[in-house]
Design a protein around this motif. Structure first.
Motif, PDB file in Angstrom:
ATOM      1  N   HIS A   8       0.872  -1.174   0.000  1.00 49.17           N
ATOM      2  CA  HIS A   8       0.000   0.000   0.000  1.00 49.17           C
ATOM      3  C   HIS A   8       0.908   1.222   0.000  1.00 49.17           C
ATOM      4  O   HIS A   8       1.682   1.416   0.942  1.00 49.17           O
ATOM      5  CB  HIS A   8      -0.911   0.009   1.229  1.00 49.17           C
ATOM      6  CG  HIS A   8      -1.831  -1.169   1.277  1.00 49.17           C
ATOM      7  ND1 HIS A   8      -3.117  -1.103   0.803  1.00 49.17           N
ATOM      8  CD2 HIS A   8      -1.641  -2.439   1.705  1.00 49.17           C
ATOM      9  CE1 HIS A   8      -3.688  -2.294   0.953  1.00 49.17           C
ATOM     10  NE2 HIS A   8      -2.815  -3.113   1.497  1.00 49.17           N
ATOM     11  N   VAL A   9       0.829   2.031  -1.048  1.00 53.77           N
ATOM     12  CA  VAL A   9       1.765   3.135  -1.245  1.00 53.77           C
ATOM     13  C   VAL A   9       1.036   4.469  -1.089  1.00 53.77           C
ATOM     14  O   VAL A   9       0.045   4.733  -1.770  1.00 53.77           O
ATOM     15  CB  VAL A   9       2.412   3.056  -2.648  1.00 53.77           C
ATOM     16  CG1 VAL A   9       3.376   4.208  -2.862  1.00 53.77           C
ATOM     17  CG2 VAL A   9       3.102   1.711  -2.838  1.00 53.77           C
ATOM     18  N   GLU A  10       1.544   5.294  -0.196  1.00 50.45           N
ATOM     19  CA  GLU A  10       1.050   6.657  -0.023  1.00 50.45           C
ATOM     20  C   GLU A  10       2.193   7.620  -0.344  1.00 50.45           C
ATOM     21  O   GLU A  10       3.323   7.199  -0.555  1.00 50.45           O
ATOM     22  CB  GLU A  10       0.553   6.864   1.410  1.00 50.45           C
ATOM     23  CG  GLU A  10      -0.608   5.975   1.787  1.00 50.45           C
ATOM     24  CD  GLU A  10      -1.849   6.179   0.934  1.00 50.45           C
ATOM     25  OE1 GLU A  10      -2.075   7.318   0.467  1.00 50.45           O
ATOM     26  OE2 GLU A  10      -2.577   5.202   0.717  1.00 50.45           O
ATOM     27  N   ARG A  80       6.133   5.802   3.784  1.00 50.89           N
ATOM     28  CA  ARG A  80       4.775   5.874   3.231  1.00 50.89           C
ATOM     29  C   ARG A  80       4.355   4.575   2.544  1.00 50.89           C
ATOM     30  O   ARG A  80       3.415   4.564   1.760  1.00 50.89           O
ATOM     31  CB  ARG A  80       4.682   7.013   2.220  1.00 50.89           C
ATOM     32  CG  ARG A  80       5.025   8.361   2.762  1.00 50.89           C
ATOM     33  CD  ARG A  80       3.935   8.845   3.659  1.00 50.89           C
ATOM     34  NE  ARG A  80       4.245  10.205   4.086  1.00 50.89           N
ATOM     35  CZ  ARG A  80       3.772  10.750   5.177  1.00 50.89           C
ATOM     36  NH1 ARG A  80       2.978  10.062   5.955  1.00 50.89           N
ATOM     37  NH2 ARG A  80       4.099  11.963   5.508  1.00 50.89           N
ATOM     38  N   VAL A  81       5.079   3.481   2.798  1.00 52.25           N
ATOM     39  CA  VAL A  81       4.756   2.193   2.182  1.00 52.25           C
ATOM     40  C   VAL A  81       4.518   1.172   3.285  1.00 52.25           C
ATOM     41  O   VAL A  81       5.356   0.985   4.154  1.00 52.25           O
ATOM     42  CB  VAL A  81       5.895   1.704   1.259  1.00 52.25           C
ATOM     43  CG1 VAL A  81       5.555   0.342   0.656  1.00 52.25           C
ATOM     44  CG2 VAL A  81       6.190   2.719   0.173  1.00 52.25           C
ATOM     45  N   GLN A  82       3.365   0.547   3.230  1.00 52.15           N
ATOM     46  CA  GLN A  82       3.050  -0.551   4.146  1.00 52.15           C
ATOM     47  C   GLN A  82       3.056  -1.841   3.329  1.00 52.15           C
ATOM     48  O   GLN A  82       2.471  -1.893   2.247  1.00 52.15           O
ATOM     49  CB  GLN A  82       1.669  -0.354   4.784  1.00 52.15           C
ATOM     50  CG  GLN A  82       1.550   0.913   5.606  1.00 52.15           C
ATOM     51  CD  GLN A  82       2.497   0.913   6.787  1.00 52.15           C
ATOM     52  OE1 GLN A  82       2.669  -0.083   7.460  1.00 52.15           O
ATOM     53  NE2 GLN A  82       3.126   2.051   7.027  1.00 52.15           N
ATOM     54  N   VAL A  83       3.717  -2.856   3.863  1.00 49.14           N
ATOM     55  CA  VAL A  83       3.769  -4.149   3.173  1.00 49.14           C
ATOM     56  C   VAL A  83       3.253  -5.217   4.132  1.00 49.14           C
ATOM     57  O   VAL A  83       3.796  -5.387   5.217  1.00 49.14           O
ATOM     58  CB  VAL A  83       5.206  -4.515   2.729  1.00 49.14           C
ATOM     59  CG1 VAL A  83       5.184  -5.814   1.928  1.00 49.14           C
ATOM     60  CG2 VAL A  83       5.833  -3.392   1.933  1.00 49.14           C
ATOM     61  N   GLU A  84       2.193  -5.878   3.725  1.00 51.22           N
ATOM     62  CA  GLU A  84       1.690  -7.027   4.477  1.00 51.22           C
ATOM     63  C   GLU A  84       2.278  -8.277   3.829  1.00 51.22           C
ATOM     64  O   GLU A  84       2.173  -8.457   2.621  1.00 51.22           O
ATOM     65  CB  GLU A  84       0.167  -7.079   4.426  1.00 51.22           C
ATOM     66  CG  GLU A  84      -0.511  -5.904   5.105  1.00 51.22           C
ATOM     67  CD  GLU A  84      -2.018  -5.932   4.932  1.00 51.22           C
ATOM     68  OE1 GLU A  84      -2.596  -7.045   4.887  1.00 51.22           O
ATOM     69  OE2 GLU A  84      -2.599  -4.842   4.831  1.00 51.22           O
ATOM     70  N   VAL A  85       2.891  -9.125   4.651  1.00 50.66           N
ATOM     71  CA  VAL A  85       3.558 -10.325   4.156  1.00 50.66           C
ATOM     72  C   VAL A  85       2.854 -11.559   4.720  1.00 50.66           C
ATOM     73  O   VAL A  85       2.650 -11.664   5.926  1.00 50.66           O
ATOM     74  CB  VAL A  85       5.046 -10.341   4.571  1.00 50.66           C
ATOM     75  CG1 VAL A  85       5.728 -11.611   4.082  1.00 50.66           C
ATOM     76  CG2 VAL A  85       5.765  -9.104   4.048  1.00 50.66           C
ATOM     77  N   THR A  86       2.488 -12.467   3.815  1.00 49.27           N
ATOM     78  CA  THR A  86       1.857 -13.722   4.217  1.00 49.27           C
ATOM     79  C   THR A  86       2.619 -14.884   3.601  1.00 49.27           C
ATOM     80  O   THR A  86       2.708 -14.974   2.373  1.00 49.27           O
ATOM     81  CB  THR A  86       0.385 -13.763   3.737  1.00 49.27           C
ATOM     82  OG1 THR A  86      -0.301 -12.616   4.215  1.00 49.27           O
ATOM     83  CG2 THR A  86      -0.306 -15.026   4.207  1.00 49.27           C
ATOM     84  N   PRO A  87       3.189 -15.783   4.437  1.00 49.15           N
ATOM     85  CA  PRO A  87       3.824 -16.976   3.873  1.00 49.15           C
ATOM     86  C   PRO A  87       2.754 -17.876   3.250  1.00 49.15           C
ATOM     87  O   PRO A  87       1.640 -17.978   3.775  1.00 49.15           O
ATOM     88  CB  PRO A  87       4.462 -17.665   5.080  1.00 49.15           C
ATOM     89  CG  PRO A  87       4.365 -16.708   6.212  1.00 49.15           C
ATOM     90  CD  PRO A  87       3.301 -15.717   5.883  1.00 49.15           C
ATOM     91  N   LEU A  88       3.105 -18.519   2.159  1.00 50.81           N
ATOM     92  CA  LEU A  88       2.149 -19.362   1.440  1.00 50.81           C
ATOM     93  C   LEU A  88       2.633 -20.807   1.398  1.00 50.81           C
ATOM     94  O   LEU A  88       3.826 -21.072   1.307  1.00 50.81           O
ATOM     95  CB  LEU A  88       1.966 -18.869   0.010  1.00 50.81           C
ATOM     96  CG  LEU A  88       1.451 -17.445  -0.152  1.00 50.81           C
ATOM     97  CD1 LEU A  88       1.474 -17.059  -1.625  1.00 50.81           C
ATOM     98  CD2 LEU A  88       0.063 -17.301   0.430  1.00 50.81           C
ATOM     99  N   ARG A  89       1.678 -21.680   1.421  1.00 50.13           N
ATOM    100  CA  ARG A  89       1.952 -23.106   1.265  1.00 50.13           C
ATOM    101  C   ARG A  89       1.293 -23.551  -0.033  1.00 50.13           C
ATOM    102  O   ARG A  89       0.122 -23.241  -0.292  1.00 50.13           O
ATOM    103  CB  ARG A  89       1.345 -23.862   2.451  1.00 50.13           C
ATOM    104  CG  ARG A  89       1.614 -25.332   2.448  1.00 50.13           C
ATOM    105  CD  ARG A  89       1.055 -25.980   3.699  1.00 50.13           C
ATOM    106  NE  ARG A  89       1.425 -27.385   3.731  1.00 50.13           N
ATOM    107  CZ  ARG A  89       0.878 -28.263   4.542  1.00 50.13           C
ATOM    108  NH1 ARG A  89      -0.059 -27.892   5.409  1.00 50.13           N
ATOM    109  NH2 ARG A  89       1.253 -29.518   4.508  1.00 50.13           N
ATOM    110  N   ARG A  90       2.033 -24.292  -0.849  1.00 54.41           N
ATOM    111  CA  ARG A  90       1.455 -24.782  -2.100  1.00 54.41           C
ATOM    112  C   ARG A  90       0.247 -25.652  -1.774  1.00 54.41           C
ATOM    113  O   ARG A  90       0.291 -26.487  -0.868  1.00 54.41           O
ATOM    114  CB  ARG A  90       2.481 -25.584  -2.894  1.00 54.41           C
ATOM    115  CG  ARG A  90       3.584 -24.737  -3.482  1.00 54.41           C
ATOM    116  CD  ARG A  90       4.643 -25.574  -4.210  1.00 54.41           C
ATOM    117  NE  ARG A  90       4.113 -26.716  -4.915  1.00 54.41           N
ATOM    118  CZ  ARG A  90       3.669 -26.710  -6.187  1.00 54.41           C
ATOM    119  NH1 ARG A  90       3.704 -25.606  -6.879  1.00 54.41           N
ATOM    120  NH2 ARG A  90       3.217 -27.811  -6.736  1.00 54.41           N
TER     121      ARG A  90
END
Length: 104
Positions: A8-10, A80-90
């Motif tokens: 999300h970039v502001e 001004r940048v928020q990064v949400e990180v979610t690990p993924l499993r195949r």
């Protein structure tokens, strides 16, 4: 390991839209090079918002953190940048795990 990244970039009042676009263009070049290299599996710009979603493939969370800190958009507009990180499993791995659990 795969990760879902949601950016999300502001931008602050003292930065013009043109200045933001220059930063974002530099970021876009870096992202497309990372896609060519296979680090970025794919990415999308959400319509009508300053939001980008990416799936990346990196071996460790430490490396992902280092990559994020080196991104042009973080270096030049990081506050001004928020990064949400979610690990993924195949999903295929999850499905195989479920089937193995049924056979116990």
């Amino acid at each position: 390991m795969l990760y879902h990244l949601d950016f999300h970039v502001e931008y602050p009042d003292n930065v013009s839209q043109k200045e933001l676009f220059a930063i974002w263009a530099e970021e876009a070049d870096a992202a497309l090079k990372a896609k060519e290299a296979g680090v970025v599996v794919d990415l999308w710009k959400c319509v009508g918002t300053r939001r980008v979603i990416a799936i990346v493939n990196v071996p460790t969370p430490d490396l992902l953190d280092q990559i994020l800190l080196d991104l042009p958009i973080i270096q030049k507009n990081g506050q001004r940048v928020q990064v949400e990180v979610t690990p993924l499993r195949r999903y295929e791995d999850f499905a195989a795990d479920l089937k193995a659990r049924l056979d116990r």
